[in-house]
Every structure is written in structure tokens, then in C-alpha cells.
Design an enzyme around this catalytic site. Sequence first.
Site, PDB file in Angstrom:
ATOM      1  N   ILE A 175       0.839  -1.196   0.000  1.00  0.00           N
ATOM      2  CA  ILE A 175       0.000   0.000   0.000  1.00  0.00           C
ATOM      3  C   ILE A 175       0.877   1.250   0.000  1.00  0.00           C
ATOM      4  O   ILE A 175       1.531   1.566   1.004  1.00  0.00           O
ATOM      5  CB  ILE A 175      -0.958   0.011   1.213  1.00  0.00           C
ATOM      6  N   THR A 176       0.894   1.964  -1.124  1.00  0.00           N
ATOM      7  CA  THR A 176       1.662   3.202  -1.214  1.00  0.00           C
ATOM      8  C   THR A 176       1.098   4.234  -0.249  1.00  0.00           C
ATOM      9  O   THR A 176      -0.118   4.433  -0.166  1.00  0.00           O
ATOM     10  CB  THR A 176       1.613   3.744  -2.650  1.00  0.00           C
ATOM     11  N   ASN A 252      -8.642   1.523 -12.776  1.00  0.00           N
ATOM     12  CA  ASN A 252      -8.549   1.932 -14.170  1.00  0.00           C
ATOM     13  C   ASN A 252      -8.075   3.374 -14.293  1.00  0.00           C
ATOM     14  O   ASN A 252      -7.331   3.726 -15.211  1.00  0.00           O
ATOM     15  CB  ASN A 252      -9.895   1.753 -14.867  1.00  0.00           C
ATOM     16  N   ARG A 280      30.504  10.462 -24.526  1.00  0.00           N
ATOM     17  CA  ARG A 280      31.399   9.362 -24.169  1.00  0.00           C
ATOM     18  C   ARG A 280      32.226   8.956 -25.394  1.00  0.00           C
ATOM     19  O   ARG A 280      31.659   8.575 -26.435  1.00  0.00           O
ATOM     20  CB  ARG A 280      30.584   8.168 -23.678  1.00  0.00           C
ATOM     21  N   GLY A 351      27.085   1.560 -20.335  1.00  0.00           N
ATOM     22  CA  GLY A 351      28.136   0.664 -19.861  1.00  0.00           C
ATOM     23  C   GLY A 351      28.111   0.541 -18.340  1.00  0.00           C
ATOM     24  O   GLY A 351      27.053   0.556 -17.715  1.00  0.00           O
ATOM     25  N   GLU A 375      -1.251  -2.376 -10.442  1.00  0.00           N
ATOM     26  CA  GLU A 375      -2.430  -1.971 -11.230  1.00  0.00           C
ATOM     27  C   GLU A 375      -2.680  -2.943 -12.387  1.00  0.00           C
ATOM     28  O   GLU A 375      -3.141  -2.560 -13.456  1.00  0.00           O
ATOM     29  CB  GLU A 375      -2.282  -0.544 -11.784  1.00  0.00           C
TER      30      GLU A 375
END
Length: 396
Positions: A175-176, A252, A280, A351, A375
Site C-alpha cells: 500500500i503506497t 482503471n 562518451r 556501460g 495496477e
Amino acid sequence: MSDSRRPAAPDPHDFLALDAELSDTERDVRDAVRGFASRELLPNVAEWFDAGTLPDPRGLARAFGDLGLLGMHLEGYGCGGSSAVAYGLACRELEAVDSGLRSFVSVQGSLAMAAIHKFGAEEQKGAWLPRMAAGEVVGCFGLTEPDSGSDPGSMRTRARRDGTDWVLDGTKMWITNGSVADVAVVWAATGEGIRGFVVPTDTPGFSANVIHRKLSLRASITSELVLEGVRLPADAVLPASKGLGAPLSCLNEARYGIVWGAVGAARACYEAALEYAATREQFGQPIGGFQLTQRKLADMVVDVNHAGMTALRIGRLKDRGDCHHNHVSFGKFANVAAAQRVARTARGVHGANGITLEYPVMRHMVNLETVATYEGTEEIHALSIGQAVTGISAFR
């Protein structure tokens, strides 16, 4: 007569010029959220992720409330009443920083607030929604259980009548915001079917335990909710919440935010890889000059733009009132998979540097492992799409 005007070269950051399809209001929302996220969130999110927490969730809630993001797509009661596309853009910009931050807003607005807004009595709406929209009150949404994830109808949490009261017993998992919430919308089986209840978290018998040692969604607070003889008055039930369709309709709404949020995560990984490939150097030139790297960048920009088109199309359908829940399943299924491909490829372009928190790609990559599961898993959404195209349910 032929048109001699030469088209402008594609923008690497908006290859198909999707932003040109936005209204001025939608661009304003995009810019406001992107600016806030760049100033206040992006400089700190790697540290939060490394620490495995959000250090000031209540302050964050108030900041989101001041920005108008909490329940922004809901009408009235202090909510913004924005379009679905505008809300989606906000989710995209938040998840471009981190999935946990979009989850914070999504759980508050599309789950807890949406449940009260859709199924609550006027007294419940007036008591909770304005304060939640302002970020003064944090909410959570208790549906998933330790043994009941993809099959929420098998939940074991029970609510029984005792006189005029309700008494709730059970456990909710993953549960967030659970341990920082002031109010929880809890779903429980009753003799009348599955119902939703508004549970102030200071009610005796309610407790929340933080889940530690997560390897994904670390810049987010995830909890277990325990309800032991939680006694609630008769008016705690959401009167219009009857059956499993009620919580699924809220899911939803949250899934729709993920459709857009995944685009943000994918974009962030692609843009990080594009910048890295330009700077890079190996074998005497930037790695972006090698054919294999350019193929990777081409695959990524295609996925990002396909996902962006999918999100925008579903958002336009939603604003017209023509968005079926299978459309949202299509979006989550396609866009999360695209974002995962982009994140993995971007990690490879970086990398060894790609595994560090100095770059966002590994953080997004592991976050998307959670986004792919919550979800509705990839498998569940595949079956939803399969049912839509065949007319045959394969869920049971």
C-alpha cells in the site's frame, strides 16, 4: 503544384512533434509540472532512492497540492477539473523523474480521492476531498492483500455489522503511502458483497507497517495495513460502492496515469542515453558515431514516440468519453513494455556507468519492474486485450 518548402528536421526530443498536438492549456500544465520537477525533485531523487524513503512526504503532499496536482482531473470539492490529457501530462513529467513520485500523486488522486468522489456521500466528499486536494490530508487505497493480488475478489478482509457499526478485520499489502496516510479507503467483503470504507488511520485497531528492503520503487513509502477489530460508524461505508467493479474502476483511473507515466520514464532513459552517446568517447570518437549505438538510439526513439502516441490517443478518447477499460489495458500493456525495453537498452549504452545513481537509467529500470506488476500485471492486461478481441474470457 509541388510544395518546395523543406520540412524541418525532426527534434530528437520530440521526433514526431507530438507536443504540437497539445492545447495551450495542456502545454501550460506540462511546463508547470516539468519546471517544478526539475527544480524540486530531480536534484534530490537519487538520494531518496538510495535512502529507500521519502524524507518529507507531508511536505511533498502540500507542494503537490499547491501545484494543483492532487485529484486534478476530478470535478469540484477543491479539485481542478482538468482534462484527462492534462492529467496524463502531469503523470508523464513526474515519472520522468521517478515512478515513486508519480505513484504518490496517482494513489492520492486516482485511487483514494477518486473512490470517495465516485462512491462517497456528499458528507464524505465535503469532509475529505478539499483537504486531500490541498495536500493537507494524505490518503491511501487498501485493496491488494498478501494472498490476493491479480484476483482481488478472493480478498479475506471482512467487514461485519455490529449493531449500527461496522467492524473490519484483515490485512492489506503493498500500500503506497500507507504509513503516512491520514485516511485509508479500505475494501472488504461483506454479506452484501465487496464494499469500500473510509477509515481514519487513527482509528483503534488500525496499524501500518513500512515494507523495507525493496529493490524497486525505493523513493516511495510502501506499507502493510493491519485491521484488527476496527470499529467504524455506519456512515463510514461508501454508499455507492457495491461489488468488485467499484475498486476496479478506481484502478482503471490509476492505470491511465501509468500509460502516460511510462512515457516519462522511457523518455528520461532515452535522453540520458542520447546525451551520454554524444559525450562518451571510445576508439577516438563519441560512441554515438558507431552503428550499433545508433541502432540502439533508433530503437529507443521509436519506442518513446510510439508510447507517446498511444498515451495521447487514449487521453483524447477519455476526454471524449469514449475510453473503454480495454483501451487503458492496451496502453499499460504496450507502454510499460516499451519503457522497459528503452530502460534496458539505455543501461547498456551507459556501460558500467549505467549501474550507478549518477545516471537515472538503472533507477528507472528497476522501478519499471514494479510498474509492470501493479495496477494489473502484464498477463492480466494481455488477457483483457485478448477478451476484447475474441469476445471470450480466459480469466477463469
